[in-house]
Design an enzyme around this catalytic site. Structure first.
Site, short mmCIF file in Angstrom:
data_model
loop_
_atom_site.label_atom_id
_atom_site.label_comp_id
_atom_site.label_asym_id
_atom_site.label_seq_id
_atom_site.Cartn_x
_atom_site.Cartn_y
_atom_site.Cartn_z
N THR A 29 -80.31 20.44 -87.15
CA THR A 29 -79.71 20.98 -88.37
C THR A 29 -78.53 21.89 -88.02
OG1 THR A 29 -81.86 20.71 -89.39
CG2 THR A 29 -80.37 22.15 -90.55
N HIS A 30 -78.13 21.86 -86.75
CA HIS A 30 -77.03 22.71 -86.29
C HIS A 30 -75.67 22.07 -86.56
CE1 HIS A 30 -80.26 24.21 -83.25
NE2 HIS A 30 -80.47 24.64 -84.48
N LEU A 31 -75.32 21.99 -87.84
CA LEU A 31 -74.00 21.49 -88.20
C LEU A 31 -73.02 22.67 -88.17
CD1 LEU A 31 -76.31 20.01 -90.20
CD2 LEU A 31 -74.33 18.64 -90.68
#
Lengths: 233, 591
Positions: free
Chosen positions: B517-519
């Protein structure tokens, strides 16, 4: 009103609970666990699937997750019951999927693009597999040998079968996913009967306190599972 | 009658909560708008209901409800982007606490050279080393400038870790590649799980430099800077995807909001979906925001002197595009900045099996705990002969593997995914294996970006954001190189079998399986208004009373988890708002 075991309205309250978005998405629901557990302990009458569909699920799920030397299979674990109960939840209605059109198909890696929510996939998918079974083998799925059932499931998984509107592979993945959920979810939802799924894996369930077991040099965790409602095995 | 407040904050996650705390301390009245529902740990976090895998991580209780709003995704500009209809590859949060409620708790600072990666690469290898089409950029802020704010954030989060260097002196067995610190971690490092301890020994014997992951999971009881209390973590394994029932994992809900909610200058409005930031006729000043009450479907406008966007990375970008803040990026003409430098991370998870007499007890874990090596991260190794930019930490981060997740992921890659042979492998894998991740950087490219989709709309009638993203050769080769370093470590761990997973040349980004989820990026910080949407204080170059706080500010995806950096940037921006901006509102940097 909090559902409790002594509350005569318990069953309807619980049924209502699982069907709501708030149960699955939003606030906590104090003490719902014991009511759900009592509900799961009752003899089950399918509410979404008809008798033939339910029989298909009993057979197909058992092939996906068969009883063997590892432990119980889907049938003993109550997977079909789990599936039927799930069909009455917001998940089955696709309430947290983006379901606005247009529905255009594209490369597989861009994800699911069909206009069907899980309950549609089951209704259409089961009918499609039964049709395919009669076409290929002259009998309904449940009447086939385990070997023939495996051939059908292999064909679905491999992507060579279309089930009407639904690619066989899509239905296969839906069924596999929900079968494994039913084998390993907390027994509150009707599957993982007797904590059989968790015992197989050595998963201790809701113990959730491993202060003394952070590092025991590779020894096996010694205590059996407990469920959210307090059931032990 | 439009209600006027000093500052409006969009989003009740880490960025928004930190900004709200700082701005109320400065005496401002603050309204925080959260599109999701109210969430408090005593209710949602209560044991045992909170640790229900089906209702939690599987049915995605704490994540964004895509039925209302999502984005479309394509790999390349010549494709039609299609809606991200089911959560899979990444899991943005929704509700009070945002993704800060369901995160794991790995709480890094930053590798100093990652903040000036373009300069560092040119200094060491020359400008020609940067591949054509790669938008390599500096942040415009240095580690020394940010250090006090990393320190401040750790003392709010109750971070557990082992330092290497404090005020120039070596103080412990921490990460030898990590920069100097003004102070120690507030709490000692989390204990190694068995799997992490095996990795630590093998990595050390191989000549690498293992260290304890810095974790916002409390290794001891802790009272933070604000007086909020945390209890010691018991490795229950329900961090990622869950609300911590022990108050051990830092979250806005536990570490900031309990005090903020008591402040009369602060109010929080849940179920408030912000449709746009309202601008005046010059388009250089925000007058407030307009939001929709998602329960009543009533639109409300609020007026404010200051607007802080603290929503999830791509929601901040979407709001800027919907509001006309800054110029949208156009990859063809290479102009505009909003949507430019969209980045991700390049992460692959490998698996190692130990002998059947050895139990890895994978259900034991903590989201932030583990052992890592940085020998192949950032600029810590010689890229010259390798010909790529970036790197990956490698780690064993046993966060607590739950049975449904384990079952869904077992099999595949040529082995059965159902039937009795599948059950054999599932049981064996669950009991005796462990995971090793290469958690790597991802560079920015001219044709990887965010803009508005021409076709699909959200439940409020606004166009969805469109993501154009795929894996590029530079990052694929980086991943392959780092994964090749795992094999000897795994052998030294006593592996009986291993499944080393890396990206393959030409492999497109797949939206169907969870990656991270590390955008990041899309509204990046920088020193040049032609190539960044916000300045070094995270202030919009175009609308100076709008600050945009989050991983949207990152010009590149770094090897580290982003939350620590987001928190430090929030405190950094807040500091400059408090000490400079409020005295004389206007641009903090001349365009």
């Amino acid at each position: 009103m909090e559902p409790t075991l002594n509350n005569p309205f318990r069953r309807s309250v619980v049924k209502g609970l699982l069907g709501t978005t708030s149960f699955w998405m939003a606030s906590g629901n104090a003490r719902w666990a014991e009511a759900l557990a009592a509900e799961a302990a009752q003899p089950y009458q399918p509410a979404f699937f008809n008798a033939a569909e339910y029989q298909f699920l009993e057979s197909a799920c058992e092939r996906l997750f068969p009883a063997d030397h590892n432990g119980p299979g889907a049938k003993a674990l109550g997977v079909a019951e789990f599936l039927d109960r799930q069909m009455q939840t917001p998940y089955a209605r696709g309430e947290n999927w983006y379901m606005s059109g247009p529905f255009e198909q594209g490369p597989a890696n861009l994800g699911y693009q069909l206009p069907f929510v899980p309950k549609d996939l089951y209704r259409k998918g089961i009918a499609g597999v039964e049709h395919y079974a009669r076409q290929q083998y002259g009998k309904g799925f449940s009447a086939l040998s385990a070997l023939q059932q495996d051939e059908i499931l292999t064909a679905l998984e491999g992507g060579s079968v279309q089930l009407g509107d639904i690619p066989g592979r899509v239905f296969f993945e839906q069924l596999r996913t929900n079968t494994l959920e039913g084998a390993f979810a907390d027994p509150l939802y009707g599957g993982n009967r007797g904590l059989g799924g968790w015992i197989m894996l050595g998963f201790p369930g809701a113990r959730a306190d491993f202060m003394d077991w952070v590092n025991q040099e590779g020894a096996s965790y010694p205590i059996g599972p407990v469920s959210i409602s307090g059931e032990t095995a | 009658m439009v209600k006027h407040i000093d500052a409006i904050i969009v989003g009740a996650g880490w960025a928004g909560s930190i900004m709200a705390k700082e701005l109320t301390e400065a005496g401002l009245s603050v309204v925080m708008l959260e599109r999701g529902s109210e969430r408090t740990t005593p209710v949602e976090g209560a044991y045992p209901e909170s640790i229900d895998e089906l209702r939690g991580a599987i049915r995605k209780r704490l994540f964004q409800n895509l039925s209302q709003s999502t984005l479309t995704i394509r790999n390349t500009m010549d494709q039609t982007a299609l809606p991200y209809r089911q959560l899979a590859a990444f899991l943005p949060g929704e509700g009070v606490g945002g993704a800060g409620l369901h995160w794991s708790g790995v709480h890094f600072r930053v590798a100093p050279e990652d903040l000036r990666l373009r300069s560092a690469v040119i200094e060491r290898y020359g400008e020609k080393f940067i591949p054509e089409g790669m938008n390599l950029q500096d942040y415009g802020v240095s580690y020394d400038e940010l250090e006090p704010f990393f320190d401040k954030a750790e003392k709010v989060f109750g971070t557990s870790g082992e330092a290497y260097k404090v005020q120039g002196k070596i103080v412990g067995d921490g990460n030898v590649f990590s920069p100097d610190r003004s102070d120690n971690f507030p709490l000692p490092a989390m204990e190694d799980t068995f799997s992490a301890s095996v990795f630590r020994d093998a990595a050390k014997n191989a000549g690498y430099h293992p260290y304890s992951l810095p974790a916002a999971n409390a290794s001891r009881q802790y009272t933070n800077t604000y007086g909020c209390q945390m209890g010691p973590c018991n490795f229950c394994g329900y961090c990622s995807g869950y609300d911590c029932y022990l108050y051990s994992k830092a979250s806005p809900n536990v570490n900031i909001l309990p005090v903020l909610r008591q402040d009369p200058r602060f109010s929080l409005i849940p179920n408030a979906h912000v449709l746009r930031v309202d601008l005046d006729s010059t388009k250089t000043k925000a007058t407030g925001v307009t939001y929709l009450d998602t329960k009543t479907r009533k639109e409300t406008s609020l007026s404010a002197d200051l607007v802080i966007l603290g929503a999830f990375q791509f929601h901040n970008v979407h709001l800027m595009l919907m509001s006309g803040i800054g110029k949208p990026y156009d990859p063809i003409s290479n102009t505009g900045t909003v949507g430019r430098n969209f980045v991700y991370q390049t992460i692959t998870s490998s698996r190692v099996w130990l002998p059947p007499s050895t139990y890895t007890n994978q259900f034991v874990g903590a989201g932030g705990a583990g052992v890592a090596i940085d020998d192949f991260n950032s600029m810590n190794f010689d890229h010259g002969p390798l010909g790529f930019v970036g790197g990956s930490p490698v780690w064993v981060n046993q966060a607590g593997v739950k049975p449904i997740a384990a079952a869904l992921g077992a099999g595949g890659g040529g082995t059965p995914r159902w039937g009795s042979a599948y059950k054999d492998s599932l049981v064996n894998t669950y009991k005796h294996s462990l995971g090793i991740d290469a958690h790597g950087s991802n560079m920015a490219y001219r044709d990887v970006y965010l803009d508005l989709d021409p076709t699909w709309k959200d439940a409020y009638g606004q166009p969805l954001l469109r993501m154009t993203f795929t894996w590029k050769d530079n990052d694929i080769r980086m991943n392959q190189y780092v994964v090749s370093k795992i094999e000897p470590i795994a052998r030294a761990m006593g592996a009986t079998k291993m499944n080393l997973v890396h990206l393959n040349a030409g492999q497109p980004f797949d939206t169907r399986t969870y990656q991270t989820t590390h955008l990041g990026g899309g509204a990046i910080m920088g020193e040049n208004p032609q190539t960044s949407a916000i300045n070094r204080y995270l202030q919009s170059w175009d609308v100076s009373n709008v600050f945009v706080i989050g991983s949207n500010a990152f010009p590149q995806g770094m090897g580290y988890n982003p939350t620590g950096m987001v928190a430090a940037l929030a405190y950094w921006a807040a500091h400059h708002i408090r000490t400079t901006y409020l005295k004389s509102p206007g641009p903090l940097v001349k365009a």
